[in-house]
Design an enzyme around this catalytic site. Structure first.
Site, PDB file in Angstrom:
ATOM      1  N   ASN A  42      40.118  41.273  38.394  1.00 54.65           N
ATOM      2  CA  ASN A  42      39.115  40.258  38.076  1.00 54.65           C
ATOM      3  C   ASN A  42      37.876  40.466  38.945  1.00 54.65           C
ATOM      4  OD1 ASN A  42      40.979  39.438  40.084  1.00 54.65           O
ATOM      5  ND2 ASN A  42      40.501  37.280  39.809  1.00 54.65           N
ATOM      6  N   ILE A  43      36.733  40.249  38.329  1.00 56.37           N
ATOM      7  CA  ILE A  43      35.445  40.467  38.991  1.00 56.37           C
ATOM      8  C   ILE A  43      34.617  39.199  38.798  1.00 56.37           C
ATOM      9  CG2 ILE A  43      33.379  41.917  39.066  1.00 56.37           C
ATOM     10  CD1 ILE A  43      35.163  44.150  37.742  1.00 56.37           C
ATOM     11  N   GLU A  44      34.457  38.462  39.913  1.00 62.49           N
ATOM     12  CA  GLU A  44      33.800  37.151  39.818  1.00 62.49           C
ATOM     13  C   GLU A  44      32.290  37.268  39.990  1.00 62.49           C
ATOM     14  OE1 GLU A  44      36.035  34.658  42.531  1.00 62.49           O
ATOM     15  OE2 GLU A  44      37.665  34.508  41.046  1.00 62.49           O
ATOM     16  N   CYS A  53      37.993  38.634  33.711  1.00 59.98           N
ATOM     17  CA  CYS A  53      39.398  38.648  34.123  1.00 59.98           C
ATOM     18  C   CYS A  53      39.949  40.079  34.149  1.00 59.98           C
ATOM     19  CB  CYS A  53      40.237  37.831  33.154  1.00 59.98           C
ATOM     20  SG  CYS A  53      39.926  36.070  33.193  1.00 59.98           S
ATOM     21  N   GLU A  55      42.650  41.376  32.809  1.00 55.47           N
ATOM     22  CA  GLU A  55      43.130  41.895  31.518  1.00 55.47           C
ATOM     23  C   GLU A  55      41.972  42.454  30.706  1.00 55.47           C
ATOM     24  OE1 GLU A  55      43.601  38.970  32.957  1.00 55.47           O
ATOM     25  OE2 GLU A  55      45.280  37.866  32.099  1.00 55.47           O
ATOM     26  N   CYS A  86      44.631  33.671  30.752  1.00 53.05           N
ATOM     27  CA  CYS A  86      43.787  32.571  30.269  1.00 53.05           C
ATOM     28  C   CYS A  86      43.570  32.700  28.759  1.00 53.05           C
ATOM     29  CB  CYS A  86      42.451  32.569  31.011  1.00 53.05           C
ATOM     30  SG  CYS A  86      41.304  33.840  30.436  1.00 53.05           S
ATOM     31  N   CYS A  89      41.383  35.667  27.570  1.00 52.90           N
ATOM     32  CA  CYS A  89      42.097  36.957  27.589  1.00 52.90           C
ATOM     33  C   CYS A  89      43.104  37.029  26.452  1.00 52.90           C
ATOM     34  CB  CYS A  89      42.786  37.174  28.926  1.00 52.90           C
ATOM     35  SG  CYS A  89      41.591  37.567  30.220  1.00 52.90           S
TER      36      CYS A  89
END
Ligand code: THU
Length: 131
Positions: A42-44, A53, A55, A86, A89
């Site tokens: 995940n890359i915020e 996310c 996935e 989520c 995803c």
């Protein structure tokens, strides 16, 4: 690759997560039919809603490299039970993976829940709805 090894690949992918806001790392390992492994984390973002996310990172990496047929997806996080993908995803997985493909949801303790793509999101909105 053996399943145990594949779970380790998802754990490795998780280490690259960029999570300054939630501190919640997620890892994914996507196996293509031709045997490649695509890792995702995940890359915020400070603008929270554009976070990607794990996935979707893995799936978009594969797709953008021209790889579109998949065998299996593993997702892991430090959750009490197997991590739950989520809704966004689930929708993307439903779009890009075969309905019968196996998704292995796990956590770093090694709890496992196996599910198929079609059971991840019953009633998913799909191309059929656009006709
Ligand atoms: N996250 C994922 O990477 N995958 C999911 O399916 C659930 C949520 C991430 C997004 C965000 O960076 C963090 O977990 C907390 O929501």
């Amino acid at each position: 690759m053996e399943e145990k090894e594949l779970l380790k690949e998802a754990v490795k992918a998780r280490e690259f997560a960029y999570v300054p806001y939630s501190k919640f790392k997620v890892g994914a390992a996507l196996v293509s039919k031709d045997g490649q492994i695509f890792h995702g984390c995940n890359i915020e973002n400070a603008a929270y809603s554009v976070t990607n996310c794990a996935e979707r990172t893995a799936l978009f990496k594969a797709y953008s490299d021209g790889v579109t047929k998949f065998e299996k997806l593993v997702v892991t996080a430090d959750t009490d039970g197997p991590v739950s993908p989520c809704g966004a995803c689930r929708q993307v997985i439903s779009e890009l993976c075969d309905a019968d493909m196996e998704v292995i949801l796990t956590n770093i303790k090694g709890d496992i829940h196996r599910i198929t793509v079609k059971d991840l999101l019953p009633g998913a909105f799909s191309s059929k709805d656009l006709k």
